[in-house]
Design a protein around this motif. Structure first.
Motif, PDB file in Angstrom:
ATOM      1  N   MET A  66       0.923  -1.091  -0.140  1.00  0.00           N
ATOM      2  CA  MET A  66      -0.021   0.015   0.099  1.00  0.00           C
ATOM      3  C   MET A  66       0.870   1.244   0.174  1.00  0.00           C
ATOM      4  N   HIS A  67       1.789   1.194   0.664  1.00  0.00           N
ATOM      5  CA  HIS A  67       2.801   2.373   0.703  1.00  0.00           C
ATOM      6  C   HIS A  67       3.488   2.673  -0.522  1.00  0.00           C
ATOM      7  N   THR A  68       3.880   1.257  -1.077  1.00  0.00           N
ATOM      8  CA  THR A  68       4.647   1.437  -2.362  1.00  0.00           C
ATOM      9  C   THR A  68       3.557   2.090  -3.669  1.00  0.00           C
ATOM     10  N   MET A  69       2.393   1.558  -3.490  1.00  0.00           N
ATOM     11  CA  MET A  69       1.441   2.045  -4.392  1.00  0.00           C
ATOM     12  C   MET A  69       1.264   3.599  -4.185  1.00  0.00           C
ATOM     13  N   ILE A  70       1.225   4.067  -3.138  1.00  0.00           N
ATOM     14  CA  ILE A  70       1.116   5.524  -2.650  1.00  0.00           C
ATOM     15  C   ILE A  70       2.386   6.343  -3.410  1.00  0.00           C
ATOM     16  N   VAL A  71       3.699   5.968  -3.114  1.00  0.00           N
ATOM     17  CA  VAL A  71       4.665   6.382  -3.640  1.00  0.00           C
ATOM     18  C   VAL A  71       4.662   6.389  -4.996  1.00  0.00           C
ATOM     19  N   ALA A  72       4.256   5.397  -5.861  1.00  0.00           N
ATOM     20  CA  ALA A  72       4.064   5.524  -7.264  1.00  0.00           C
ATOM     21  C   ALA A  72       2.990   6.440  -7.687  1.00  0.00           C
ATOM     22  N   LEU A  73       1.914   6.427  -6.825  1.00  0.00           N
ATOM     23  CA  LEU A  73       0.805   7.607  -7.432  1.00  0.00           C
ATOM     24  C   LEU A  73       1.378   9.015  -7.353  1.00  0.00           C
ATOM     25  N   ARG A  74       1.980   9.168  -6.098  1.00  0.00           N
ATOM     26  CA  ARG A  74       2.433  10.550  -6.189  1.00  0.00           C
ATOM     27  C   ARG A  74       3.712  10.866  -7.123  1.00  0.00           C
ATOM     28  N   ARG A  75       4.296   9.996  -7.367  1.00  0.00           N
ATOM     29  CA  ARG A  75       5.407  10.210  -8.380  1.00  0.00           C
ATOM     30  C   ARG A  75       4.876  10.508  -9.716  1.00  0.00           C
ATOM     31  N   GLU A  76       3.704   9.619 -10.053  1.00  0.00           N
ATOM     32  CA  GLU A  76       3.041   9.755 -11.352  1.00  0.00           C
ATOM     33  C   GLU A  76       2.455  11.225 -11.318  1.00  0.00           C
ATOM     34  N   ILE A  77       1.643  11.550 -10.468  1.00  0.00           N
ATOM     35  CA  ILE A  77       1.045  13.009 -10.244  1.00  0.00           C
ATOM     36  C   ILE A  77       2.044  14.066 -10.383  1.00  0.00           C
ATOM     37  N   ARG A  78       3.381  14.087  -9.795  1.00  0.00           N
ATOM     38  CA  ARG A  78       4.264  15.299  -9.793  1.00  0.00           C
ATOM     39  C   ARG A  78       5.248  15.030 -10.893  1.00  0.00           C
ATOM     40  N   GLY A  79       5.121  13.881 -11.618  1.00  0.00           N
ATOM     41  CA  GLY A  79       5.772  13.604 -12.825  1.00  0.00           C
ATOM     42  C   GLY A  79       7.587  13.853 -12.419  1.00  0.00           C
ATOM     43  N   LYS A  80       7.805  13.166 -11.283  1.00  0.00           N
ATOM     44  CA  LYS A  80       9.259  13.254 -10.694  1.00  0.00           C
ATOM     45  C   LYS A  80       9.486  11.954  -9.906  1.00  0.00           C
ATOM     46  N   GLY A  81      10.542  11.429 -10.125  1.00  0.00           N
ATOM     47  CA  GLY A  81      11.182  10.038  -9.649  1.00  0.00           C
ATOM     48  C   GLY A  81      10.922   9.195 -10.363  1.00  0.00           C
ATOM     49  N   ARG A  82      11.519   7.964 -10.292  1.00  0.00           N
ATOM     50  CA  ARG A  82      11.461   6.803 -11.066  1.00  0.00           C
ATOM     51  C   ARG A  82      10.056   6.120 -10.847  1.00  0.00           C
ATOM     52  N   PRO A  83       9.587   5.496 -12.163  1.00  0.00           N
ATOM     53  CA  PRO A  83       8.354   5.127 -11.725  1.00  0.00           C
ATOM     54  C   PRO A  83       8.363   3.592 -10.933  1.00  0.00           C
ATOM     55  N   VAL A  84       7.193   3.480 -10.247  1.00  0.00           N
ATOM     56  CA  VAL A  84       7.136   2.197  -9.523  1.00  0.00           C
ATOM     57  C   VAL A  84       6.062   1.283  -9.909  1.00  0.00           C
ATOM     58  N   HIS A  85       6.336   0.048  -9.913  1.00  0.00           N
ATOM     59  CA  HIS A  85       5.221  -0.866 -10.295  1.00  0.00           C
ATOM     60  C   HIS A  85       5.122  -2.015  -9.391  1.00  0.00           C
ATOM     61  N   LEU A  86       4.028  -2.479  -9.297  1.00  0.00           N
ATOM     62  CA  LEU A  86       3.408  -3.731  -8.533  1.00  0.00           C
ATOM     63  C   LEU A  86       2.931  -4.799  -9.311  1.00  0.00           C
ATOM     64  N   SER A  87       3.122  -5.913  -9.271  1.00  0.00           N
ATOM     65  CA  SER A  87       2.558  -6.919 -10.071  1.00  0.00           C
ATOM     66  C   SER A  87       1.040  -6.768 -10.067  1.00  0.00           C
ATOM     67  N   ALA A  88       0.472  -7.483 -11.294  1.00  0.00           N
ATOM     68  CA  ALA A  88      -1.108  -7.603 -11.259  1.00  0.00           C
ATOM     69  C   ALA A  88      -1.775  -8.056  -9.814  1.00  0.00           C
ATOM     70  N   GLU A  89      -1.042  -9.083  -9.579  1.00  0.00           N
ATOM     71  CA  GLU A  89      -1.764  -9.830  -8.369  1.00  0.00           C
ATOM     72  C   GLU A  89      -1.494  -8.948  -7.090  1.00  0.00           C
ATOM     73  N   ARG A  90      -0.352  -8.238  -6.873  1.00  0.00           N
ATOM     74  CA  ARG A  90      -0.279  -7.228  -5.653  1.00  0.00           C
ATOM     75  C   ARG A  90      -1.123  -6.120  -5.664  1.00  0.00           C
ATOM     76  N   THR A  91      -1.202  -5.625  -7.149  1.00  0.00           N
ATOM     77  CA  THR A  91      -2.129  -4.597  -7.318  1.00  0.00           C
ATOM     78  C   THR A  91      -3.634  -4.913  -6.985  1.00  0.00           C
ATOM     79  N   ALA A  92      -4.058  -5.854  -7.165  1.00  0.00           N
ATOM     80  CA  ALA A  92      -5.400  -6.272  -6.916  1.00  0.00           C
ATOM     81  C   ALA A  92      -5.570  -6.501  -5.349  1.00  0.00           C
ATOM     82  N   ALA A  93      -4.552  -7.129  -4.725  1.00  0.00           N
ATOM     83  CA  ALA A  93      -4.783  -7.101  -3.234  1.00  0.00           C
ATOM     84  C   ALA A  93      -4.688  -5.847  -2.530  1.00  0.00           C
TER      85      ALA A  93
END
Length: 229
Positions: A66-93
Motif C-alpha cells: 500500500m505504501h509502495t502504491m502511494i509512492v508510485a501514484l505521488r510520483r506519477e502525479i508530480r512527474g518526478k522520480g522513477r516509476p514504481v510498479h507492482l505486479s497485477a496480483e499485488r495491485t489487486a490485493a
C-alpha cells in the motif's frame, strides 16, 4: 472529504505508520489454537503543506505494498522520480484492502484525492509556506544551498553593467534565509532589505544578520509593502 490525523506514530518519507494493533480474530491460516489474528496498521501521509491525511487501516501483510502504491501514484502525479510498479496480483490485493479499510472505493479514487492534496499543497500562500518551512527546514535549506547560492549570487552581482551607488536600496525579493543578501553585502555597503513569505526563513536571515539591513514579510504575488519613492 479527506480526513486528517494528528496522532503519533513513526514517520518516514512523508508517510506515518502507527504500530500494529489487533482488529479482531479474522479467519486466516489456522495454528494450534484455531484462527490466526490479523493485525492492522493505520497509514497516514503528510503533504508538503504540513497537513496529514489518513489513507486507512490495512492488514500488515499488504501495508508495504500500500505504501509502495502511494509512492508510485505521488510520483506519477508530480512527474518526478522513477516509476514504481507492482505486479497485477499485488495491485489487486492493494485495491481490495483499500476498499475494505478506507473511504476510497478504488485506486482511481485514491489517485484523485492525492492529486487534489498535491495541488493544494503546491499553492504558495502564507499558510502552506509557513507550515512547510519551520525553523529546522530553514536551517537545513541554508546548509544545503549555501555554496551554490553563493556562486550564483556572486555571478549575478558581477553581471551588473554598473556598480550601484551607495544611496541605492537593494531589495532581495524571495530572500529566503538571506544567502544572496549576504553575498551582496560583501560587495555593497548600502542598504539591503530582504522580502519573503516564509517567517522561519526571515527569522533565520535576521538571526544570522545575513547582510540584511531589515527583513519584511511579503507575498510577492501582491503589491509590495513599500511606499512610492
Amino acid at each position: 472529504q479527506p480526513s486528517h490525523h494528528g496522532g503519533g506514530g513513526s514517520e518516514a518519507d512523508g508517510h506515518r505508520v502507527t504500530p500494529s494493533v489487533p482488529r479482531g480474530a479474522l479467519t486466516g491460516a489456522r495454528g494450534h489454537g484455531g484462527e490466526r489474528e490479523v493485525r492492522f496498521r493505520q497509514l497516514v501521509i503528510k503533504t508538503s503543506d504540513g497537513i496529514s491525511h489518513t489513507i486507512g487501516e490495512f492488514p500488515t501483510r499488504v501495508h508495504t505494498d500500500m505504501h509502495t502504491m502511494i509512492v508510485a501514484l505521488r510520483r506519477e502525479i508530480r512527474g518526478k522520480g522513477r516509476p514504481v510498479h507492482l505486479s497485477a496480483e499485488r495491485t489487486a490485493a492493494v485495491e481490495a484492502a483499500l476498499r475494505d479499510g478506507s473511504q476510497f472505493t478504488s485506486l482511481e479514487a485514491l489517485r484523485a484525492a492525492l492529486r487534489e492534496w498535491t495541488q493544494a499543497a503546491m499553492s504558495a500562500d502564507a499558510r502552506t509556506v509557513n507550515a512547510y518551512y519551520d525553523a529546522q527546514r530553514a536551517e537545513a535549506y541554508t546548509k544545503h544551498n549555501a555554496i551554490a547560492q553563493h556562486l550564483l549570487s556572486t555571478r549575478v552581482w558581477q553581471l551588473q553593467p554598473h556598480a550601484p551607488r551607495l544611496d541605492t536600496l537593494i531589495v532581495d525579493l524571495g530572500c529566503g534565509s538571506g544567502l544572496s543578501s549576504a553575498v551582496f553585502a560583501e560587495a555593497f555597503s548600502g542598504a539591503i532589505i530582504g522580502c519573503d513569505l516564509s517567517m522561519a526563513m526571515l527569522e533565520h536571515a535576521r538571526a544570522t544578520k545575513a547582510g540584511v539591513l531589515d527583513v519584511v514579510h511579503a507575498d510577492l504575488s501582491q503589491a509590495l509593502p513599500f511606499r512610492t519613492a
